[in-house]
Design a protein around this motif. Sequence first.
Motif, mmCIF file in Angstrom:
data_model
loop_
_atom_site.group_PDB
_atom_site.id
_atom_site.type_symbol
_atom_site.label_atom_id
_atom_site.label_comp_id
_atom_site.label_asym_id
_atom_site.label_seq_id
_atom_site.Cartn_x
_atom_site.Cartn_y
_atom_site.Cartn_z
ATOM 1 N N ALA A 21 -57.499 51.002 33.561
ATOM 2 C CA ALA A 21 -58.806 51.962 33.467
ATOM 3 C C ALA A 21 -58.584 52.948 33.768
ATOM 4 O O ALA A 21 -59.660 54.126 33.856
ATOM 5 N N THR A 22 -56.976 54.109 33.896
ATOM 6 C CA THR A 22 -56.974 55.052 34.305
ATOM 7 C C THR A 22 -56.562 55.959 32.870
ATOM 8 O O THR A 22 -55.603 55.308 32.528
ATOM 9 N N THR A 23 -56.183 57.183 32.705
ATOM 10 C CA THR A 23 -55.278 57.218 31.539
ATOM 11 C C THR A 23 -54.246 57.630 31.787
ATOM 12 O O THR A 23 -53.818 57.529 30.436
ATOM 13 N N ASN A 24 -53.650 57.408 33.392
ATOM 14 C CA ASN A 24 -52.079 57.025 33.097
ATOM 15 C C ASN A 24 -51.784 56.141 32.978
ATOM 16 O O ASN A 24 -50.071 55.967 31.547
ATOM 17 N N GLY A 25 -52.292 54.931 32.941
ATOM 18 C CA GLY A 25 -51.610 54.100 32.985
ATOM 19 C C GLY A 25 -51.586 53.667 31.557
ATOM 20 O O GLY A 25 -51.445 52.299 30.707
ATOM 21 N N GLU A 26 -52.970 53.912 31.094
ATOM 22 C CA GLU A 26 -53.137 53.634 29.369
ATOM 23 C C GLU A 26 -52.027 54.449 28.903
ATOM 24 O O GLU A 26 -51.407 53.752 27.094
ATOM 25 N N THR A 27 -51.827 55.436 29.413
ATOM 26 C CA THR A 27 -50.844 56.819 28.001
ATOM 27 C C THR A 27 -49.476 55.549 27.858
ATOM 28 O O THR A 27 -48.424 55.363 27.214
ATOM 29 N N ILE A 28 -49.226 55.037 29.333
ATOM 30 C CA ILE A 28 -47.662 54.358 29.414
ATOM 31 C C ILE A 28 -47.810 53.323 28.249
ATOM 32 O O ILE A 28 -47.144 53.440 28.174
ATOM 33 N N ALA A 29 -48.761 52.270 28.823
ATOM 34 C CA ALA A 29 -48.712 51.484 28.037
ATOM 35 C C ALA A 29 -48.881 51.830 26.400
ATOM 36 O O ALA A 29 -48.038 51.072 25.268
#
Length: 127
Positions: A21-29
């Motif tokens: 749900a976060t920008t960082n989490g999505e980018t890392i994924a």
Amino acid sequence: MAAKQCHKKGWSVATLDLDMATTNGETIAHVLMALAQWERRQIGDRTRAALAELKRQEKPYGGRPSKTDLRGEVVNYITMRRDEGACVSPIARELNEAGHLTSPGNRLYPSTVTKLVERVASLSIQN
């Protein structure tokens, strides 16, 4: 426990906690997915190169092993040993020790002997 203590004990600890749900989490994924795709393609490239080299050297590759070396004498031996009550593992070991290999030179496994026993049985039922 500290990382050094885990390493001394031979432990490996891996965790991944992504909040999509976060920008960082999505980018890392997305980065991890891109790396996984890259690795899959690298494996494909290496496999194609290895197969091309085998083809260039005119060495056999791919497909199922030929059964030309597993006829007659070997099948008769397996049938005789099974009639004596021998299990497939010792039969496979005996055949390997005697130098009977599948084409192109693979050793015999108990599963190979089992398949040969089943094939012989199905042929005798049909005849």
